[in-house]
Design an enzyme around this catalytic site. Sequence first.
Site, PDB file in Angstrom:
ATOM      1  N   ARG A  65       8.585   3.735  -1.495  1.00  0.00           N
ATOM      2  CA  ARG A  65       9.990   3.462  -2.200  1.00  0.00           C
ATOM      3  C   ARG A  65      10.764   4.749  -1.854  1.00  0.00           C
ATOM      4  O   ARG A  65      12.106   4.717  -2.166  1.00  0.00           O
ATOM      5  CB  ARG A  65       9.722   3.616  -3.952  1.00  0.00           C
ATOM      6  CG  ARG A  65       9.185   2.082  -4.221  1.00  0.00           C
ATOM      7  CD  ARG A  65       8.541   2.095  -5.739  1.00  0.00           C
ATOM      8  NE  ARG A  65       7.420   2.276  -5.724  1.00  0.00           N
ATOM      9  CZ  ARG A  65       6.627   2.828  -6.914  1.00  0.00           C
ATOM     10  NH1 ARG A  65       7.401   3.339  -7.772  1.00  0.00           N
ATOM     11  NH2 ARG A  65       5.581   3.085  -6.821  1.00  0.00           N
ATOM     12  N   GLU A 102      -1.151   9.019 -10.268  1.00  0.00           N
ATOM     13  CA  GLU A 102      -1.408   8.689 -11.654  1.00  0.00           C
ATOM     14  C   GLU A 102      -2.413   7.532 -11.885  1.00  0.00           C
ATOM     15  O   GLU A 102      -3.362   7.440 -12.668  1.00  0.00           O
ATOM     16  CB  GLU A 102       0.202   8.348 -12.301  1.00  0.00           C
ATOM     17  CG  GLU A 102      -0.063   8.046 -13.856  1.00  0.00           C
ATOM     18  CD  GLU A 102       1.160   7.457 -14.441  1.00  0.00           C
ATOM     19  OE1 GLU A 102       2.239   7.155 -13.732  1.00  0.00           O
ATOM     20  OE2 GLU A 102       1.217   7.267 -15.530  1.00  0.00           O
TER      21      GLU A 102
END
Length: 177
Positions: A65, A102
């Site tokens: 991204r 994460e």
Amino acid sequence: MTSVDAATAIDACVRPVEDWPVQGVTFRDVTPLLAAPDAFGAVTAALADAVRELRPDAVVGVEARGFIFGAPLALELGVGFVPVRKEGKLPADTHRATYALEYGEATVEIHTDALAPGARVVVVDDVLATGGTLRAAAELVQTCGAQVVGNAVVLEIGALAGRERLADVPLVSLRRY
Ligand SMILES: O=P(O)(O)OC[C@H]1O[C@H](OP(=O)(O)OP(=O)(O)O)[C@H](O)[C@@H]1O
Ligand SMILES: Nc1ncnc2[nH]cnc12
């Protein structure tokens, strides 16, 4: 196009998806923002306005991204774009760095000749969570002999305190959740 406020565009167009990719994570999905040219343009312009004073020679974007926001940002600034890719994708000689996310672990690479020694680099991504990705990108930039003069993200996830891991250089973040 720039009449749209970037933070407003992010609130309107970044979609929270609960429990994805794993239970307990609220995933911030930027795909609706990419589909809205006024919002995408406002975000690109806001990133460019914020990092211009850092006088970057290059923009580094992190797969995947970070490519989407980094390439138009580099064009807007009139500098080159350099990809940091997930392992095994770059064809020539590379430097590598491994880091925790994460929701997992990843290894990223950069071409050894991608940046001129001493080049001033802004690293761009969509989301700052733990900061592991941007730290790994900084390690790669430094291994090339260049310097990170700033990090820029569309949004940050405040509870994960990634900002604190990147305190050595200026951080541009257009929205905090
Ligand atoms: O601050 P961090 O904890 O490092 O997390 C942020 C990174 O996580 C996401 O990428 P992901 O690795 O999911 O890859 P993708 O862009 O290929 O979907 C996001 O695009 C950032 O690159
Ligand atoms: N919560 C999140 N949403 C989108 N991208 C992420 N990358 C790491 N954490 C993320």
